[in-house]
Design an enzyme around this catalytic site. Sequence first.
Site, PDB file in Angstrom:
ATOM      1  N   CYS A 113     -41.124  -8.516 -32.517  1.00 52.94           N
ATOM      2  CA  CYS A 113     -40.279  -7.457 -33.080  1.00 52.94           C
ATOM      3  C   CYS A 113     -40.320  -7.426 -34.601  1.00 52.94           C
ATOM      4  O   CYS A 113     -39.966  -6.416 -35.211  1.00 52.94           O
ATOM      5  CB  CYS A 113     -38.841  -7.607 -32.593  1.00 52.94           C
ATOM      6  SG  CYS A 113     -38.673  -7.495 -30.800  1.00 52.94           S
ATOM      7  N   HIS A 250     -34.494  -3.453 -37.442  1.00 49.56           N
ATOM      8  CA  HIS A 250     -35.087  -3.466 -36.108  1.00 49.56           C
ATOM      9  C   HIS A 250     -34.017  -3.063 -35.109  1.00 49.56           C
ATOM     10  O   HIS A 250     -32.887  -3.556 -35.140  1.00 49.56           O
ATOM     11  CB  HIS A 250     -35.630  -4.858 -35.784  1.00 49.56           C
ATOM     12  CG  HIS A 250     -35.979  -5.051 -34.347  1.00 49.56           C
ATOM     13  ND1 HIS A 250     -36.788  -4.174 -33.664  1.00 49.56           N
ATOM     14  CD2 HIS A 250     -35.600  -6.010 -33.442  1.00 49.56           C
ATOM     15  CE1 HIS A 250     -36.908  -4.589 -32.415  1.00 49.56           C
ATOM     16  NE2 HIS A 250     -36.197  -5.696 -32.261  1.00 49.56           N
ATOM     17  N   ASN A 280     -35.085  -0.968 -27.424  1.00 47.44           N
ATOM     18  CA  ASN A 280     -35.825  -1.902 -28.269  1.00 47.44           C
ATOM     19  C   ASN A 280     -37.318  -1.662 -28.053  1.00 47.44           C
ATOM     20  O   ASN A 280     -37.855  -1.991 -27.000  1.00 47.44           O
ATOM     21  CB  ASN A 280     -35.444  -3.339 -27.906  1.00 47.44           C
ATOM     22  CG  ASN A 280     -36.131  -4.378 -28.772  1.00 47.44           C
ATOM     23  OD1 ASN A 280     -37.101  -4.085 -29.462  1.00 47.44           O
ATOM     24  ND2 ASN A 280     -35.635  -5.606 -28.723  1.00 47.44           N
TER      25      ASN A 280
END
Length: 323
Positions: A113, A250, A280
């Site tokens: 990520c 993020h 996500n």
Amino acid sequence: MIRSVVRGFGAALPKRVMTNKEIESRVDTSDEWIVQRTGIRQRYIAGEGETSASLGEAAARAALERAGLTPDDVDLIIVATSTPDNTFPATAVNIQNRLGMRHGAAFDMQAVCSGFVYAVATADAYIRGGLSKRALVIGAETFSRLLDWTDRTTCVLFGDGAGAIVLEAQEAAGTKADRGVLTAQLRSDGAHRDKLYVDGGPSTTGTVGHLRMEGREVFKHAVGMITDVIEAAFEATGTTADDIDWLVPHQANRRIIDGSAKKLGIPLEKVVVTVDLHGNTSAASIPLALDAAASDGRIKKGDLVMLEAMGGGFTWGSVLLRW
């Protein structure tokens, strides 16, 4: 001195939208629970013919068009992805071929990520070092293909998509008023590698495997790690939270986003949030959020923008740039 300035941005999402209601029919969960715990209301899921490379290509073309450039004007492609089309060659090389490029360099980066932050930092180093004049930096993921769709703790969280920016070398004065990347702060700690991982790989199981996560452990470390690299960016540039026009985090979990902003003293109205729409999307989440906020006019030329991410490994990092 040379700065890496954002010339263009773009995004691409799969055609299919999967709502929380649809996930309710797959596993024992509810829309209310997912929204309350994560802030996610829907996510996009790649279908037949949609891959990390195809989504990355579409995002790259959008970024080039926005910049008024063609693939011939770019000499570097860096793709942040944990879901490559193939073990090798790199997804970046695949995208290079799709764009019709026969020059320059192309390679992938894998920091889960945090990948897009790592890729921007790397492209900036190439540009400042004279190895590149214009770079395509892409985050592209198809995490839906790593999910165990019977695991309600993970299958509700992730989605697919891609985003891209074009970074260009430009002369600057060397002050914090410059446009472009002002600093990058990168960290990792492999002692946490088993808290968020995929239980497969070519040299171990010979299979792709599925995503596994200790959610509470990730949440426990996230806010502290994120604020650490943001405060380091402030120190490196002589800026403060009051100087920030936009925080683009993020998009993992709304509670992590809100907690980080609160700890740093950044008002929520200065935080770009797309986790409700995208879920996500790992390395794609920051460029997708940048595209959303720049396209609708929130992020404007001259704005001071903080990017931050944390991912499996653990890896984490920040980039402070002036748009």
